[in-house]
Design an enzyme around this catalytic site. Structure first.
Site, PDB file in Angstrom:
ATOM      1  N   CYS A 188      51.656  91.956  -3.410  1.00  0.00           N
ATOM      2  CA  CYS A 188      51.387  92.824  -4.552  1.00  0.00           C
ATOM      3  C   CYS A 188      51.334  94.252  -4.002  1.00  0.00           C
ATOM      4  CB  CYS A 188      50.118  92.407  -5.307  1.00  0.00           C
ATOM      5  SG  CYS A 188      48.560  92.665  -4.449  1.00  0.00           S
ATOM      6  N   ARG A 200      45.750  90.990  -7.093  1.00  0.00           N
ATOM      7  CA  ARG A 200      46.610  89.872  -7.460  1.00  0.00           C
ATOM      8  C   ARG A 200      46.953  88.933  -6.312  1.00  0.00           C
ATOM      9  NH1 ARG A 200      51.189  93.364 -10.254  1.00  0.00           N
ATOM     10  NH2 ARG A 200      50.597  94.687  -8.504  1.00  0.00           N
ATOM     11  N   ASP A 251      49.180  94.420 -13.007  1.00  0.00           N
ATOM     12  CA  ASP A 251      48.171  94.866 -12.051  1.00  0.00           C
ATOM     13  C   ASP A 251      46.869  95.201 -12.786  1.00  0.00           C
ATOM     14  OD1 ASP A 251      46.755  95.872  -9.908  1.00  0.00           O
ATOM     15  OD2 ASP A 251      48.311  97.298  -9.299  1.00  0.00           O
TER      16      ASP A 251
END
Length: 145
Positions: A9, A15, A114
Site C-alpha cells: 500500500c 491497509r 486508503d
C-alpha cells in the site's frame, strides 16, 4: 506454488498490515509480508487499524512500516496491491514482475480505498473490503497450491 505473498500500500501503516495479518491468520504456513511504496518507515500501524483488527481477534501492534525493496519483489511469488494506480505504478517501475502483481480486489473488481487519517468507520469499511479480497485470494492460492 504460491508460498510467499507480499502486500503493498502507500505508507504500510493501514491497509497492507491489515491484509498481511488477515492472510497470515488463514494461511499460517505461507510467508506473508507487507511494505509501502512510500512507507512511513518504522512507524506502528494506525490506531484505528489496530482497533478494527483487534475486534477480529488479530493483533497488528508489533508491525512496523517498511519501504518496498527490489529484494522483496524478487522473493515474492505474488504481490497484492490495494488499487489500480498502485498496480500501474509497480508494473511501470518493476516491469519484470508483471504477471505477479494484482489488486487485492482483483476478482471482485474493486480497489481498497486508503483510510489514512479518516474515521474509525472508514477503517472498518476498509477492513471489510480487505477481508473480501483476502477470502477470494485464499481460494485462488489454495487451488493452485
Amino acid at each position: 506454488m504460491t508460498q510467499r505473498i507480499l502486500f503493498l500500500c502507500e505508507g504500510n501503516i493501514c491497509r497492507s498490515p491489515m491484509a498481511e495479518a488477515m492472510l497470515k491468520a488463514v494461511l499460517p504456513d505461507r510467508t506473508v509480508s507487507s511494505a509501502g511504496l512510500n512507507a512511513l518507515v518504522g512507524m506502528p500501524p494506525a490506531d484505528y487499524a489496530c482497533e478494527v483488527m483487534s475486534t477480529r481477534g488479530i493483533s497488528i501492534q508489533a508491525h512496523r512500516a517498511q519501504q518496498i525493496s527490489h529484494k522483496m519483489f524478487v522473493d515474492a511469488d505474488l504481490v497484492l496491491v490495494m488499487d489500480s494506480h498502485q498496480r500501474r505504478y509497480v508494473e511501470a517501475n518493476f516491469p519484470s514482475f508483471k504477471g505477479r502483481v494484482y489488486r487485492l480486489g482483483e476478482f471482485g473488481r474493486f480497489d481498497v480505498a486508503d483510510p489514512y487519517r479518516q474515521s474509525r468507520d472508514v477503517f472498518e469499511q476498509c477492513a471489510n473490503s480487505i477481508q473480501v479480497g483476502v477470502s477470494e485470494w485464499v481460494k485462488r492460492i489454495l487451488s493452485i497450491g
